[in-house]
Write a protein that holds these residues in place. Structure first.
Motif, PDB file in Angstrom:
ATOM      1  N   PRO A  74       0.813  -1.223   0.000  1.00  0.00           N
ATOM      2  CA  PRO A  74       0.000   0.000   0.000  1.00  0.00           C
ATOM      3  C   PRO A  74       0.846   1.273   0.000  1.00  0.00           C
ATOM      4  O   PRO A  74       1.868   1.367   0.681  1.00  0.00           O
ATOM      5  CB  PRO A  74      -0.821  -0.111   1.288  1.00  0.00           C
ATOM      6  CG  PRO A  74      -0.823  -1.568   1.613  1.00  0.00           C
ATOM      7  CD  PRO A  74       0.507  -2.082   1.160  1.00  0.00           C
ATOM      8  N   ASN A  75       0.403   2.244  -0.795  1.00  0.00           N
ATOM      9  CA  ASN A  75       0.971   3.588  -0.744  1.00  0.00           C
ATOM     10  C   ASN A  75       0.466   4.304   0.499  1.00  0.00           C
ATOM     11  O   ASN A  75      -0.497   3.869   1.143  1.00  0.00           O
ATOM     12  CB  ASN A  75       0.574   4.376  -1.993  1.00  0.00           C
ATOM     13  CG  ASN A  75       1.171   3.786  -3.250  1.00  0.00           C
ATOM     14  OD1 ASN A  75       2.351   3.465  -3.308  1.00  0.00           O
ATOM     15  ND2 ASN A  75       0.348   3.653  -4.284  1.00  0.00           N
ATOM     16  N   ARG A  87       4.646  11.749  -0.372  1.00  0.00           N
ATOM     17  CA  ARG A  87       4.515  10.804   0.730  1.00  0.00           C
ATOM     18  C   ARG A  87       4.475   9.349   0.248  1.00  0.00           C
ATOM     19  O   ARG A  87       4.606   8.423   1.064  1.00  0.00           O
ATOM     20  CB  ARG A  87       3.262  11.131   1.545  1.00  0.00           C
ATOM     21  CG  ARG A  87       3.438  12.327   2.469  1.00  0.00           C
ATOM     22  CD  ARG A  87       2.155  12.687   3.174  1.00  0.00           C
ATOM     23  NE  ARG A  87       1.181  13.284   2.253  1.00  0.00           N
ATOM     24  CZ  ARG A  87      -0.041  13.667   2.603  1.00  0.00           C
ATOM     25  NH1 ARG A  87      -0.448  13.499   3.856  1.00  0.00           N
ATOM     26  NH2 ARG A  87      -0.848  14.215   1.714  1.00  0.00           N
ATOM     27  N   ASN A  88       4.296   9.139  -1.054  1.00  0.00           N
ATOM     28  CA  ASN A  88       4.303   7.786  -1.602  1.00  0.00           C
ATOM     29  C   ASN A  88       5.706   7.328  -2.025  1.00  0.00           C
ATOM     30  O   ASN A  88       5.866   6.200  -2.510  1.00  0.00           O
ATOM     31  CB  ASN A  88       3.369   7.689  -2.810  1.00  0.00           C
ATOM     32  CG  ASN A  88       1.905   7.683  -2.405  1.00  0.00           C
ATOM     33  OD1 ASN A  88       1.564   7.281  -1.294  1.00  0.00           O
ATOM     34  ND2 ASN A  88       1.039   8.124  -3.307  1.00  0.00           N
ATOM     35  N   ALA A  89       6.699   8.188  -1.854  1.00  0.00           N
ATOM     36  CA  ALA A  89       8.045   7.859  -2.341  1.00  0.00           C
ATOM     37  C   ALA A  89       8.569   6.562  -1.731  1.00  0.00           C
ATOM     38  O   ALA A  89       9.154   5.718  -2.431  1.00  0.00           O
ATOM     39  CB  ALA A  89       9.006   9.009  -2.045  1.00  0.00           C
ATOM     40  N   GLY A  94      10.151   1.064  -2.218  1.00  0.00           N
ATOM     41  CA  GLY A  94       9.989  -0.241  -1.577  1.00  0.00           C
ATOM     42  C   GLY A  94       9.540  -1.314  -2.553  1.00  0.00           C
ATOM     43  O   GLY A  94       9.989  -2.466  -2.472  1.00  0.00           O
ATOM     44  N   ALA A  95       8.661  -0.954  -3.484  1.00  0.00           N
ATOM     45  CA  ALA A  95       8.203  -1.919  -4.483  1.00  0.00           C
ATOM     46  C   ALA A  95       9.340  -2.340  -5.405  1.00  0.00           C
ATOM     47  O   ALA A  95       9.499  -3.518  -5.735  1.00  0.00           O
ATOM     48  CB  ALA A  95       7.053  -1.323  -5.288  1.00  0.00           C
ATOM     49  N   LEU A  96      10.160  -1.378  -5.813  1.00  0.00           N
ATOM     50  CA  LEU A  96      11.313  -1.707  -6.660  1.00  0.00           C
ATOM     51  C   LEU A  96      12.269  -2.648  -5.922  1.00  0.00           C
ATOM     52  O   LEU A  96      12.732  -3.648  -6.485  1.00  0.00           O
ATOM     53  CB  LEU A  96      12.039  -0.431  -7.075  1.00  0.00           C
ATOM     54  CG  LEU A  96      11.331   0.466  -8.085  1.00  0.00           C
ATOM     55  CD1 LEU A  96      12.035   1.824  -8.183  1.00  0.00           C
ATOM     56  CD2 LEU A  96      11.292  -0.203  -9.456  1.00  0.00           C
ATOM     57  N   ARG A  97      12.557  -2.309  -4.690  1.00  0.00           N
ATOM     58  CA  ARG A  97      13.487  -3.130  -3.922  1.00  0.00           C
ATOM     59  C   ARG A  97      12.919  -4.533  -3.669  1.00  0.00           C
ATOM     60  O   ARG A  97      13.650  -5.528  -3.735  1.00  0.00           O
ATOM     61  CB  ARG A  97      13.811  -2.461  -2.594  1.00  0.00           C
ATOM     62  CG  ARG A  97      14.723  -1.233  -2.729  1.00  0.00           C
ATOM     63  CD  ARG A  97      15.197  -0.756  -1.363  1.00  0.00           C
ATOM     64  NE  ARG A  97      16.174   0.312  -1.477  1.00  0.00           N
ATOM     65  CZ  ARG A  97      17.471   0.129  -1.691  1.00  0.00           C
ATOM     66  NH1 ARG A  97      17.940  -1.111  -1.825  1.00  0.00           N
ATOM     67  NH2 ARG A  97      18.304   1.150  -1.775  1.00  0.00           N
TER      68      ARG A  97
END
Length: 330
Positions: A74-75, A87-89, A94-97
Motif C-alpha cells: 500500500p501507498n 509521501r508515496n516515495a 519499496g516496491a522496486l526493492r
C-alpha cells in the motif's frame, strides 16, 4: 515446461504506470506476472479505463486476460491521476526493492519496471538518482544502461552527465568494464556467439586523427585494442554521424555511445514505441519502459502500452535464453 515468472513494478502511482500494467494484462501471455504495487491504485486505473481486473494471490499463476497476481504494497495514499504525492516515495522505492530482492533470491526470472518520478521521490526525502543505480547498489555489481528496439541496441558509456563532464568520464577502466559487460550480455542474454560491437568516438568525425580531440587516440583506441586481444569483436571508433546508417547497422549487434544524447535520439527516432531500457550486468534481467510518467495522460486511457509490452516480452525472452544457456528448464 515452466514459464518465466516476472516481477512487475508499475512505478509512480499517479502516472501512467498502473494503467499500462492494466493494458498489458488484457492479452494472453506466455509468462507469469506478479505485480508489486498498491491494489487500490491498480483498481483505480481499471475503473478509469473500464478494463477488467482480477487480483490473485502472489503464488497463483496469472496468464488469462485481466488476471494479475499481486504482492500488495500500500501507498501512503491513493493519489489523483496526474498529481504525484511525495509521501508515496517510500512505497515506490519499496516496491522496486522488493521485486528486485525476489529476483536475487531466485523467486523470479526477471524484473519489469514502469516509469518513476525522480523529483517526487527526492521530494519525499529519499536520495534517488535512478532505478539503474538503485538496482546496481542493491545487487552489489557494476551495470550498463542499454536501450533497444527492433532496429538497434545502444549502450551508454556515460549516462546522465552534463556535457562538460563527459570527456573526463571517458577513462580506460570504466570503458573497459562497459564493453565487457555489453559483450557478456549479448552472448548470455541474446544468444549471440560472436557479438560485434560498434564503438562511437567522442568527438566529431571520431577526432579527425587528433585534430578535433585526442580522446579517441589516447583512451578509446587503446582500450579497444586490449579487448580485441582478449577476443572481443569491436569496430571503431566510428564517427557518430554515419555509424547509424542502415547498411552499417546491419553489421553490428550493438552500438556503444559515449554519452546519452549521442545515441538515444537515433534509437528513439527509429522506433520509440517499442523501445525498452535494459540494465546489463545484474544477476537477473531487468527491462523497463523507455518513457516517463506522462502525468498529463494519466487516467485518460491515452497512454500507449507498447513499450511496457515490449519490456515484458523482452524480459521473458532473456529469461528463457539464460535458462537454456545455463541448462535450466525454459
Amino acid at each position: 515446461m515452466t514459464l518465466p515468472r516476472l516481477a512487475l513494478v508499475p512505478g509512480e502511482p499517479a502516472g501512467v504506470g498502473p494503467e499500462l500494467c492494466l493494458r498489458l494484462i488484457q492479452q494472453a501471455r506466455d509468462y507469469d506476472l506478479v505485480a508489486f504495487a498498491d491494489a487500490r491504485s491498480l483498481r483505480a486505473a481499471a475503473d478509469a479505463l473500464g478494463l477488467p481486473l482480477t487480483l490473485l494471490p502472489p503464488d497463483r499463476p496469472s496468464r488469462a486476460p485481466g488476471e494479475l497476481a499481486l504482492v500488495d504494497l500500500p501507498n501512503a495514499l491513493v493519489p489523483a491521476f496526474g498529481q504525484p504525492e511525495p509521501r508515496n516515495a517510500a512505497a515506490v522505492i519499496g516496491a522496486l526493492r522488493a521485486g528486485a530482492e525476489g529476483c536475487l533470491r531466485g523467486e523470479f526470472d526477471g524484473l519489469v519496471t514502469g516509469p518513476v518520478h525522480k523529483a517526487v521521490i527526492n521530494e519525499g526525502g529519499i536520495a534517488y538518482s535512478g532505478t539503474t543505480e538503485l538496482l546496481a547498489e542493491q545487487a552489489g555489481c557494476e551495470v550498463v544502461m542499454l536501450l533497444a528496439n527492433d532496429i538497434v541496441r545502444v549502450g551508454l558509456a556515460t549516462t546522465h552527465l552534463p556535457l562538460r563532464a563527459v570527456a573526463d568520464a571517458i577513462e580506460p577502466v570504466a570503458l573497459t568494464r562497459t564493453l565487457r559487460i555489453i559483450d557478456a550480455a549479448l552472448r548470455r542474454d541474446f544468444g549471440i556467439a560472436e557479438p560485434v560491437i560498434a564503438v562511437l568516438g567522442l568527438n566529431p568525425h571520431a577526432g579527425e586523427a587528433g585534430h578535433m580531440g585526442r580522446e579517441e587516440i589516447e583512451v578509446i583506441e587503446p582500450v579497444m585494442a586490449a579487448l580485441r586481444a582478449q577476443g572481443l569483436t569491436l569496430v571503431g571508433p566510428l564517427p557518430a554521424d554515419t555509424a547509424f546508417l542502415p547498411a552499417k547497422l546491419r553489421g553490428f549487434d550493438a552500438v556503444l555511445a559515449m554519452y546519452h544524447d549521442q545515441g538515444l535520439p537515433v534509437l528513439k527516432y527509429s522506433g520509440f514505441e517499442r523501445a525498452v531500457n535494459m540494465t546489463l550486468g545484474l544477476p537477473y534481467p531487468r527491462v523497463a519502459v523507455d518513457h516517463g510518467t506522462a502525468l498529463d495522460l494519466a487516467g485518460r486511457g491515452l497512454a500507449d502500452p507498447s513499450s511496457l509490452i515490449a519490456a515484458a516480452e523482452t524480459c521473458a525472452r532473456i529469461a528463457r535464453t539464460r535458462r537454456s544457456t545455463s541448462g535450466g528448464t525454459p
